[in-house]
Design a protein around this motif. Structure first.
Motif, PDB file in Angstrom:
ATOM      1  N   MET A   1       0.824  -1.208   0.000  1.00 48.27           N
ATOM      2  CA  MET A   1       0.000   0.000   0.000  1.00 48.27           C
ATOM      3  C   MET A   1       0.861   1.262   0.000  1.00 48.27           C
ATOM      4  SD  MET A   1      -3.345   0.623   0.056  1.00 48.27           S
ATOM      5  CE  MET A   1      -4.172  -0.715   0.909  1.00 48.27           C
ATOM      6  N   HIS A   2       2.000   1.235   0.728  1.00 50.24           N
ATOM      7  CA  HIS A   2       2.816   2.443   0.839  1.00 50.24           C
ATOM      8  C   HIS A   2       3.503   2.813  -0.470  1.00 50.24           C
ATOM      9  CE1 HIS A   2       5.748  -0.783   1.637  1.00 50.24           C
ATOM     10  NE2 HIS A   2       6.629   0.052   1.109  1.00 50.24           N
ATOM     11  N   ASP A   3       3.526   1.881  -1.441  1.00 47.19           N
ATOM     12  CA  ASP A   3       4.125   2.179  -2.744  1.00 47.19           C
ATOM     13  C   ASP A   3       3.131   2.799  -3.723  1.00 47.19           C
ATOM     14  OD1 ASP A   3       6.624   1.205  -2.030  1.00 47.19           O
ATOM     15  OD2 ASP A   3       6.098  -0.854  -2.584  1.00 47.19           O
ATOM     16  N   LEU A   4       1.869   2.870  -3.346  1.00 46.39           N
ATOM     17  CA  LEU A   4       0.844   3.369  -4.270  1.00 46.39           C
ATOM     18  C   LEU A   4       0.948   4.878  -4.481  1.00 46.39           C
ATOM     19  CD1 LEU A   4      -2.493   1.539  -3.345  1.00 46.39           C
ATOM     20  CD2 LEU A   4      -0.987   1.095  -5.283  1.00 46.39           C
ATOM     21  N   HIS A   5       0.825   5.272  -5.748  1.00 48.38           N
ATOM     22  CA  HIS A   5       0.684   6.675  -6.118  1.00 48.38           C
ATOM     23  C   HIS A   5      -0.758   6.842  -6.593  1.00 48.38           C
ATOM     24  CE1 HIS A   5       1.538  10.022  -9.303  1.00 48.38           C
ATOM     25  NE2 HIS A   5       0.815  10.455  -8.294  1.00 48.38           N
ATOM     26  N   VAL A   6      -1.583   7.467  -5.778  1.00 51.45           N
ATOM     27  CA  VAL A   6      -3.016   7.583  -6.050  1.00 51.45           C
ATOM     28  C   VAL A   6      -3.328   8.958  -6.617  1.00 51.45           C
ATOM     29  CG1 VAL A   6      -5.335   7.504  -5.057  1.00 51.45           C
ATOM     30  CG2 VAL A   6      -3.541   6.001  -4.153  1.00 51.45           C
ATOM     31  N   LEU A   7      -4.039   8.975  -7.753  1.00 53.30           N
ATOM     32  CA  LEU A   7      -4.567  10.226  -8.296  1.00 53.30           C
ATOM     33  C   LEU A   7      -6.056  10.275  -7.977  1.00 53.30           C
ATOM     34  CD1 LEU A   7      -4.428  12.826  -9.929  1.00 53.30           C
ATOM     35  CD2 LEU A   7      -4.699  11.464 -12.007  1.00 53.30           C
ATOM     36  N   LEU A   8      -6.454  11.224  -7.160  1.00 57.72           N
ATOM     37  CA  LEU A   8      -7.847  11.384  -6.741  1.00 57.72           C
ATOM     38  C   LEU A   8      -8.480  12.505  -7.564  1.00 57.72           C
ATOM     39  CD1 LEU A   8     -10.263  10.941  -4.814  1.00 57.72           C
ATOM     40  CD2 LEU A   8      -9.139  12.506  -3.203  1.00 57.72           C
ATOM     41  N   VAL A   9      -9.567  12.189  -8.274  1.00 60.02           N
ATOM     42  CA  VAL A   9     -10.266  13.177  -9.107  1.00 60.02           C
ATOM     43  C   VAL A   9     -11.639  13.403  -8.491  1.00 60.02           C
ATOM     44  CG1 VAL A   9     -10.820  13.844 -11.456  1.00 60.02           C
ATOM     45  CG2 VAL A   9      -9.090  12.066 -11.062  1.00 60.02           C
ATOM     46  N   GLU A  10     -11.774  14.512  -7.788  1.00 56.28           N
ATOM     47  CA  GLU A  10     -12.984  14.764  -7.007  1.00 56.28           C
ATOM     48  C   GLU A  10     -13.213  16.270  -6.904  1.00 56.28           C
ATOM     49  OE1 GLU A  10     -16.138  15.030  -5.309  1.00 56.28           O
ATOM     50  OE2 GLU A  10     -15.581  12.906  -5.308  1.00 56.28           O
ATOM     51  N   PRO A  11     -14.339  16.797  -7.431  1.00 57.83           N
ATOM     52  CA  PRO A  11     -14.580  18.242  -7.387  1.00 57.83           C
ATOM     53  C   PRO A  11     -14.985  18.779  -6.019  1.00 57.83           C
ATOM     54  CG  PRO A  11     -16.418  17.110  -8.436  1.00 57.83           C
ATOM     55  CD  PRO A  11     -15.357  16.076  -8.215  1.00 57.83           C
ATOM     56  N   SER A  12     -15.509  17.928  -5.155  1.00 58.42           N
ATOM     57  CA  SER A  12     -15.958  18.376  -3.840  1.00 58.42           C
ATOM     58  C   SER A  12     -14.789  18.415  -2.858  1.00 58.42           C
ATOM     59  CB  SER A  12     -17.052  17.439  -3.311  1.00 58.42           C
ATOM     60  OG  SER A  12     -17.268  17.644  -1.935  1.00 58.42           O
ATOM     61  N   GLN A  13     -14.538  19.585  -2.295  1.00 53.20           N
ATOM     62  CA  GLN A  13     -13.447  19.710  -1.328  1.00 53.20           C
ATOM     63  C   GLN A  13     -13.704  18.862  -0.084  1.00 53.20           C
ATOM     64  OE1 GLN A  13     -10.446  21.183  -1.464  1.00 53.20           O
ATOM     65  NE2 GLN A  13     -10.867  21.618  -3.615  1.00 53.20           N
ATOM     66  N   MET A  14     -14.958  18.862   0.374  1.00 53.43           N
ATOM     67  CA  MET A  14     -15.291  18.073   1.562  1.00 53.43           C
ATOM     68  C   MET A  14     -15.062  16.585   1.308  1.00 53.43           C
ATOM     69  SD  MET A  14     -18.888  17.909   3.692  1.00 53.43           S
ATOM     70  CE  MET A  14     -18.776  19.675   4.060  1.00 53.43           C
ATOM     71  N   GLN A  15     -15.537  16.102   0.130  1.00 49.66           N
ATOM     72  CA  GLN A  15     -15.391  14.689  -0.194  1.00 49.66           C
ATOM     73  C   GLN A  15     -13.926  14.329  -0.411  1.00 49.66           C
ATOM     74  OE1 GLN A  15     -18.020  12.761  -0.081  1.00 49.66           O
ATOM     75  NE2 GLN A  15     -17.086  10.836  -0.710  1.00 49.66           N
ATOM     76  N   SER A  16     -13.180  15.205  -1.067  1.00 48.03           N
ATOM     77  CA  SER A  16     -11.771  14.918  -1.316  1.00 48.03           C
ATOM     78  C   SER A  16     -10.971  14.861  -0.014  1.00 48.03           C
ATOM     79  CB  SER A  16     -11.168  15.963  -2.254  1.00 48.03           C
ATOM     80  OG  SER A  16     -11.134  17.239  -1.649  1.00 48.03           O
ATOM     81  N   GLN A  17     -11.290  15.727   0.929  1.00 47.52           N
ATOM     82  CA  GLN A  17     -10.601  15.703   2.219  1.00 47.52           C
ATOM     83  C   GLN A  17     -10.894  14.408   2.968  1.00 47.52           C
ATOM     84  OE1 GLN A  17     -11.723  19.268   4.299  1.00 47.52           O
ATOM     85  NE2 GLN A  17     -10.677  20.627   2.852  1.00 47.52           N
ATOM     86  N   LEU A  18     -12.157  13.963   2.901  1.00 43.08           N
ATOM     87  CA  LEU A  18     -12.540  12.716   3.552  1.00 43.08           C
ATOM     88  C   LEU A  18     -11.771  11.533   2.955  1.00 43.08           C
ATOM     89  CD1 LEU A  18     -14.383  10.937   5.347  1.00 43.08           C
ATOM     90  CD2 LEU A  18     -16.047  10.970   3.478  1.00 43.08           C
ATOM     91  N   VAL A  51      -2.945   4.128  -9.393  1.00 42.73           N
ATOM     92  CA  VAL A  51      -4.392   3.924  -9.455  1.00 42.73           C
ATOM     93  C   VAL A  51      -5.072   5.284  -9.512  1.00 42.73           C
ATOM     94  CG1 VAL A  51      -4.521   3.803  -6.924  1.00 42.73           C
ATOM     95  CG2 VAL A  51      -6.392   2.870  -8.289  1.00 42.73           C
ATOM     96  N   VAL A  52      -6.197   5.355 -10.223  1.00 45.35           N
ATOM     97  CA  VAL A  52      -7.012   6.570 -10.288  1.00 45.35           C
ATOM     98  C   VAL A  52      -8.321   6.302  -9.560  1.00 45.35           C
ATOM     99  CG1 VAL A  52      -8.294   8.148 -11.789  1.00 45.35           C
ATOM    100  CG2 VAL A  52      -6.008   7.369 -12.452  1.00 45.35           C
ATOM    101  N   ILE A  53      -8.665   7.198  -8.629  1.00 43.70           N
ATOM    102  CA  ILE A  53      -9.946   7.143  -7.930  1.00 43.70           C
ATOM    103  C   ILE A  53     -10.722   8.382  -8.345  1.00 43.70           C
ATOM    104  CG2 ILE A  53     -11.103   7.155  -5.689  1.00 43.70           C
ATOM    105  CD1 ILE A  53      -8.642   5.863  -4.487  1.00 43.70           C
ATOM    106  N   SER A  54     -11.896   8.187  -8.938  1.00 39.12           N
ATOM    107  CA  SER A  54     -12.610   9.322  -9.514  1.00 39.12           C
ATOM    108  C   SER A  54     -14.092   9.315  -9.161  1.00 39.12           C
ATOM    109  CB  SER A  54     -12.460   9.300 -11.037  1.00 39.12           C
ATOM    110  OG  SER A  54     -13.224  10.342 -11.645  1.00 39.12           O
ATOM    111  N   SER A  55     -14.635  10.520  -9.057  1.00 37.68           N
ATOM    112  CA  SER A  55     -16.081  10.699  -8.961  1.00 37.68           C
ATOM    113  C   SER A  55     -16.689  10.504 -10.346  1.00 37.68           C
ATOM    114  CB  SER A  55     -16.381  12.102  -8.434  1.00 37.68           C
ATOM    115  OG  SER A  55     -17.770  12.360  -8.436  1.00 37.68           O
ATOM    116  N   LEU A  56     -17.983  10.234 -10.408  1.00 38.89           N
ATOM    117  CA  LEU A  56     -18.655  10.072 -11.695  1.00 38.89           C
ATOM    118  C   LEU A  56     -18.922  11.418 -12.353  1.00 38.89           C
ATOM    119  CD1 LEU A  56     -20.040   8.326 -13.840  1.00 38.89           C
ATOM    120  CD2 LEU A  56     -22.110   8.362 -12.438  1.00 38.89           C
ATOM    121  N   TYR A  57     -19.312  12.402 -11.560  1.00 34.88           N
ATOM    122  CA  TYR A  57     -19.680  13.705 -12.102  1.00 34.88           C
ATOM    123  C   TYR A  57     -18.571  14.718 -11.823  1.00 34.88           C
ATOM    124  CZ  TYR A  57     -24.224  11.530 -12.589  1.00 34.88           C
ATOM    125  OH  TYR A  57     -25.245  10.668 -12.938  1.00 34.88           O
ATOM    126  N   LEU A  58     -17.880  15.130 -12.902  1.00 36.29           N
ATOM    127  CA  LEU A  58     -16.803  16.110 -12.836  1.00 36.29           C
ATOM    128  C   LEU A  58     -17.246  17.377 -13.558  1.00 36.29           C
ATOM    129  CD1 LEU A  58     -13.863  13.678 -13.731  1.00 36.29           C
ATOM    130  CD2 LEU A  58     -14.664  14.334 -11.439  1.00 36.29           C
TER     131      LEU A  58
END
Length: 259
Positions: A1-18, A51-58
Protein backbone atom coordinates in the motif's frame (compact mmCIF):
# COMPACT_ATOMS: atom_id res chain seq x y z
CA UNK A 1 0.00 0.00 0.00
CA UNK A 2 2.82 2.44 0.84
CA UNK A 3 4.12 2.18 -2.74
CA UNK A 4 0.84 3.37 -4.27
CA UNK A 5 0.68 6.67 -6.12
CA UNK A 6 -3.02 7.58 -6.05
CA UNK A 7 -4.57 10.23 -8.30
CA UNK A 8 -7.85 11.38 -6.74
CA UNK A 9 -10.27 13.18 -9.11
CA UNK A 10 -12.98 14.76 -7.01
CA UNK A 11 -14.58 18.24 -7.39
CA UNK A 12 -15.96 18.38 -3.84
CA UNK A 13 -13.45 19.71 -1.33
CA UNK A 14 -15.29 18.07 1.56
CA UNK A 15 -15.39 14.69 -0.19
CA UNK A 16 -11.77 14.92 -1.32
CA UNK A 17 -10.60 15.70 2.22
CA UNK A 18 -12.54 12.72 3.55
CA UNK A 19 -11.05 10.35 0.97
CA UNK A 20 -7.53 11.71 1.44
CA UNK A 21 -7.76 11.15 5.21
CA UNK A 22 -8.85 7.55 4.57
CA UNK A 23 -6.03 7.01 2.08
CA UNK A 24 -3.45 8.43 4.47
CA UNK A 25 -4.77 6.25 7.29
CA UNK A 26 -4.56 3.20 5.00
CA UNK A 27 -0.91 4.04 4.29
CA UNK A 28 -1.10 5.10 0.64
CA UNK A 29 2.33 6.44 -0.26
CA UNK A 30 1.35 9.47 -2.34
CA UNK A 31 -2.00 11.10 -3.03
CA UNK A 32 -2.44 13.78 -5.71
CA UNK A 33 -5.78 15.59 -5.97
CA UNK A 34 -7.35 17.14 -9.07
CA UNK A 35 -10.87 18.55 -9.43
CA UNK A 36 -11.30 18.25 -13.22
CA UNK A 37 -10.89 15.45 -15.73
CA UNK A 38 -8.60 17.42 -18.05
CA UNK A 39 -6.33 18.37 -15.15
CA UNK A 40 -6.25 14.72 -14.09
CA UNK A 41 -5.20 13.63 -17.59
CA UNK A 42 -2.48 16.29 -17.60
CA UNK A 43 -1.20 15.01 -14.25
CA UNK A 44 -1.18 11.44 -15.61
CA UNK A 45 0.86 12.69 -18.58
CA UNK A 46 3.54 13.95 -16.22
CA UNK A 47 3.63 11.03 -13.78
CA UNK A 48 1.63 7.86 -14.35
CA UNK A 49 -0.27 7.01 -11.14
CA UNK A 50 -0.62 3.52 -9.68
CA UNK A 51 -4.39 3.92 -9.45
CA UNK A 52 -7.01 6.57 -10.29
CA UNK A 53 -9.95 7.14 -7.93
CA UNK A 54 -12.61 9.32 -9.51
CA UNK A 55 -16.08 10.70 -8.96
CA UNK A 56 -18.65 10.07 -11.70
CA UNK A 57 -19.68 13.70 -12.10
CA UNK A 58 -16.80 16.11 -12.84
CA UNK A 59 -17.05 19.78 -13.93
CA UNK A 60 -15.75 19.16 -17.46
CA UNK A 61 -16.56 15.52 -18.21
CA UNK A 62 -18.18 12.47 -16.62
CA UNK A 63 -15.98 9.84 -15.02
CA UNK A 64 -17.08 7.48 -17.78
CA UNK A 65 -15.37 9.75 -20.33
CA UNK A 66 -12.24 9.97 -18.18
CA UNK A 67 -11.84 6.20 -18.00
CA UNK A 68 -12.59 5.88 -21.73
CA UNK A 69 -9.81 8.33 -22.55
CA UNK A 70 -7.46 6.46 -20.24
CA UNK A 71 -8.27 3.14 -21.93
CA UNK A 72 -7.60 4.69 -25.35
CA UNK A 73 -4.13 5.87 -24.26
CA UNK A 74 -1.46 3.11 -24.47
CA UNK A 75 0.40 4.69 -21.54
CA UNK A 76 -2.67 4.74 -19.29
CA UNK A 77 -4.80 1.79 -20.40
CA UNK A 78 -3.42 -0.51 -17.69
CA UNK A 79 -3.86 1.96 -14.82
CA UNK A 80 -6.54 0.62 -12.43
CA UNK A 81 -9.62 2.85 -12.21
CA UNK A 82 -11.88 3.06 -9.16
CA UNK A 83 -15.20 4.91 -9.41
CA UNK A 84 -16.78 6.46 -6.31
CA UNK A 85 -20.40 7.50 -6.82
CA UNK A 86 -23.86 7.59 -5.31
CA UNK A 87 -25.27 6.84 -8.80
CA UNK A 88 -27.28 3.61 -8.98
CA UNK A 89 -28.88 3.77 -12.45
CA UNK A 90 -27.50 0.90 -14.56
CA UNK A 91 -27.41 2.99 -17.74
CA UNK A 92 -25.05 5.46 -16.05
CA UNK A 93 -22.75 2.84 -14.55
CA UNK A 94 -22.68 0.39 -17.46
CA UNK A 95 -19.97 2.28 -19.42
CA UNK A 96 -17.72 2.11 -16.36
CA UNK A 97 -18.40 -1.59 -15.88
CA UNK A 98 -17.58 -2.30 -19.52
CA UNK A 99 -14.46 -0.13 -19.50
CA UNK A 100 -12.54 -2.44 -17.21
CA UNK A 101 -12.89 -0.45 -13.98
CA UNK A 102 -11.51 -2.53 -11.15
CA UNK A 103 -14.15 -1.40 -8.65
CA UNK A 104 -17.23 0.79 -8.13
CA UNK A 105 -17.52 2.12 -4.58
CA UNK A 106 -20.98 3.38 -3.64
CA UNK A 107 -21.47 6.50 -1.51
CA UNK A 108 -21.61 6.58 1.43
CA UNK A 109 -18.70 4.20 1.95
CA UNK A 110 -16.43 3.09 4.75
CA UNK A 111 -12.65 2.99 4.97
CA UNK A 112 -12.85 -0.80 4.76
CA UNK A 113 -14.68 -0.56 1.42
CA UNK A 114 -12.05 1.85 0.09
CA UNK A 115 -9.31 -0.47 1.32
CA UNK A 116 -10.86 -3.37 -0.58
CA UNK A 117 -10.96 -1.29 -3.76
CA UNK A 118 -7.28 -0.43 -3.35
CA UNK A 119 -6.44 -4.06 -2.71
CA UNK A 120 -8.15 -4.99 -5.94
CA UNK A 121 -6.03 -2.38 -7.74
CA UNK A 122 -2.91 -3.88 -6.14
CA UNK A 123 -3.99 -7.34 -7.33
CA UNK A 124 -4.21 -5.99 -10.88
CA UNK A 125 -0.77 -4.43 -10.57
CA UNK A 126 0.77 -7.60 -9.12
CA UNK A 127 -0.59 -10.52 -11.16
CA UNK A 128 -0.23 -13.85 -9.39
CA UNK A 129 -1.98 -16.98 -10.62
CA UNK A 130 -2.97 -19.75 -8.18
CA UNK A 131 -1.59 -22.42 -10.51
CA UNK A 132 1.58 -23.52 -12.27
CA UNK A 133 2.78 -20.89 -14.81
CA UNK A 134 3.86 -23.63 -17.20
CA UNK A 135 0.30 -24.99 -17.26
CA UNK A 136 -1.15 -21.53 -17.93
CA UNK A 137 1.26 -21.04 -20.82
CA UNK A 138 -0.37 -23.94 -22.67
CA UNK A 139 -3.94 -22.71 -22.16
CA UNK A 140 -6.14 -21.69 -25.08
CA UNK A 141 -8.94 -19.37 -23.95
CA UNK A 142 -11.96 -18.20 -25.97
CA UNK A 143 -12.99 -14.68 -24.85
CA UNK A 144 -16.53 -13.65 -25.89
CA UNK A 145 -17.80 -10.09 -25.32
CA UNK A 146 -19.38 -7.47 -27.58
CA UNK A 147 -17.57 -4.68 -25.70
CA UNK A 148 -14.12 -4.04 -27.15
CA UNK A 149 -13.04 -2.24 -23.97
CA UNK A 150 -14.16 -5.14 -21.79
CA UNK A 151 -12.40 -7.70 -24.00
CA UNK A 152 -9.24 -5.64 -23.90
CA UNK A 153 -9.34 -5.41 -20.10
CA UNK A 154 -9.90 -9.15 -19.61
CA UNK A 155 -7.30 -9.95 -22.25
CA UNK A 156 -4.70 -7.91 -20.36
CA UNK A 157 -5.47 -9.84 -17.18
CA UNK A 158 -5.13 -13.18 -19.00
CA UNK A 159 -1.88 -12.09 -20.64
CA UNK A 160 -0.45 -10.99 -17.31
CA UNK A 161 -1.37 -14.41 -15.92
CA UNK A 162 0.70 -15.93 -18.72
CA UNK A 163 -2.14 -17.49 -20.76
CA UNK A 164 -0.59 -18.79 -23.97
CA UNK A 165 -3.35 -18.18 -26.54
CA UNK A 166 -6.44 -15.97 -26.42
CA UNK A 167 -9.08 -16.15 -29.16
CA UNK A 168 -11.67 -13.34 -29.28
CA UNK A 169 -15.29 -13.31 -30.45
CA UNK A 170 -17.74 -10.39 -30.40
CA UNK A 171 -20.87 -12.46 -29.69
CA UNK A 172 -22.14 -15.99 -29.20
CA UNK A 173 -22.66 -16.67 -32.89
CA UNK A 174 -19.04 -15.82 -33.69
CA UNK A 175 -17.95 -17.95 -30.72
CA UNK A 176 -19.86 -20.94 -32.16
CA UNK A 177 -17.89 -20.55 -35.40
CA UNK A 178 -14.61 -20.46 -33.47
CA UNK A 179 -15.54 -23.54 -31.46
CA UNK A 180 -16.43 -25.52 -34.59
CA UNK A 181 -12.81 -25.97 -35.59
CA UNK A 182 -10.68 -24.86 -32.62
CA UNK A 183 -10.14 -26.78 -29.40
CA UNK A 184 -10.18 -24.51 -26.32
CA UNK A 185 -9.49 -25.11 -22.64
CA UNK A 186 -11.77 -22.39 -21.26
CA UNK A 187 -14.56 -20.07 -22.43
CA UNK A 188 -14.95 -16.62 -20.82
CA UNK A 189 -18.19 -14.98 -21.93
CA UNK A 190 -20.43 -11.99 -21.29
CA UNK A 191 -24.21 -12.37 -20.94
CA UNK A 192 -25.74 -9.46 -22.88
CA UNK A 193 -24.58 -9.65 -26.52
CA UNK A 194 -26.23 -9.18 -29.92
CA UNK A 195 -26.82 -12.04 -32.35
CA UNK A 196 -26.52 -14.71 -29.63
CA UNK A 197 -26.34 -13.94 -25.92
CA UNK A 198 -24.39 -15.71 -23.20
CA UNK A 199 -27.20 -18.02 -22.12
CA UNK A 200 -27.78 -19.23 -25.70
CA UNK A 201 -24.03 -19.77 -26.08
CA UNK A 202 -23.85 -21.85 -22.89
CA UNK A 203 -26.85 -23.91 -24.00
CA UNK A 204 -25.30 -24.50 -27.42
CA UNK A 205 -21.96 -25.60 -25.99
CA UNK A 206 -23.54 -27.99 -23.49
CA UNK A 207 -25.98 -29.58 -25.94
CA UNK A 208 -24.56 -29.26 -29.46
CA UNK A 209 -20.85 -28.58 -29.42
CA UNK A 210 -18.23 -31.31 -29.70
CA UNK A 211 -16.59 -29.48 -26.77
CA UNK A 212 -19.58 -29.87 -24.45
CA UNK A 213 -17.47 -30.34 -21.32
CA UNK A 214 -15.29 -27.21 -21.70
CA UNK A 215 -15.37 -24.98 -18.56
CA UNK A 216 -17.42 -21.79 -19.10
CA UNK A 217 -16.93 -18.73 -16.90
CA UNK A 218 -19.44 -15.88 -17.33
CA UNK A 219 -18.26 -12.34 -16.50
CA UNK A 220 -21.24 -10.01 -16.65
CA UNK A 221 -22.94 -6.87 -15.35
CA UNK A 222 -26.33 -8.62 -15.61
CA UNK A 223 -28.12 -8.65 -12.22
CA UNK A 224 -31.48 -10.16 -13.11
CA UNK A 225 -31.57 -13.20 -10.84
CA UNK A 226 -34.02 -15.04 -13.07
CA UNK A 227 -31.72 -14.73 -16.07
CA UNK A 228 -28.66 -15.72 -14.07
CA UNK A 229 -30.48 -18.74 -12.63
CA UNK A 230 -31.32 -19.82 -16.19
CA UNK A 231 -27.65 -19.53 -17.14
CA UNK A 232 -26.62 -21.64 -14.15
CA UNK A 233 -29.22 -24.25 -15.13
CA UNK A 234 -27.84 -24.25 -18.69
CA UNK A 235 -24.50 -25.39 -17.34
CA UNK A 236 -22.19 -22.42 -16.78
CA UNK A 237 -19.23 -23.31 -14.55
CA UNK A 238 -19.16 -20.00 -12.63
CA UNK A 239 -20.53 -16.44 -12.81
CA UNK A 240 -18.59 -13.30 -11.86
CA UNK A 241 -19.81 -9.68 -11.69
CA UNK A 242 -18.44 -6.71 -13.61
CA UNK A 243 -16.43 -4.97 -12.38
CA UNK A 244 -14.56 -7.96 -11.02
CA UNK A 245 -11.75 -8.51 -8.56
CA UNK A 246 -8.64 -9.82 -10.31
CA UNK A 247 -7.96 -12.25 -7.47
CA UNK A 248 -11.48 -13.70 -7.78
CA UNK A 249 -11.14 -14.20 -11.54
CA UNK A 250 -7.84 -16.04 -11.12
CA UNK A 251 -9.33 -18.28 -8.46
CA UNK A 252 -12.46 -19.01 -10.54
CA UNK A 253 -10.34 -19.84 -13.57
CA UNK A 254 -8.23 -22.20 -11.46
CA UNK A 255 -11.33 -23.88 -10.01
CA UNK A 256 -12.94 -24.24 -13.44
CA UNK A 257 -9.86 -25.84 -14.95
CA UNK A 258 -9.48 -28.47 -12.23
CA UNK A 259 -13.19 -29.24 -11.85
Amino acid sequence: MHDLHVLLVEPSQMQSQLIRRMLEHLGAGRVVHRERGDDALAAMGEIRPSVVISSLYLPDMPGTELVRMMRDDPDLERVPFVLISSETRPQMLEPVRQSGACCIVSKPFSEAQLARALQNAIDLLSPEAPFDPEEVENLRVLLVDDSHASRRHIRRLLEEMGVGEIIEAENGREAVTRLADTMVDLVLTDYNMPEMDGQALVEYIRTQSWQASVPILMITSEHDQGRLAAVEKAGVSAICDKPFEARSIRQLIAQALVA
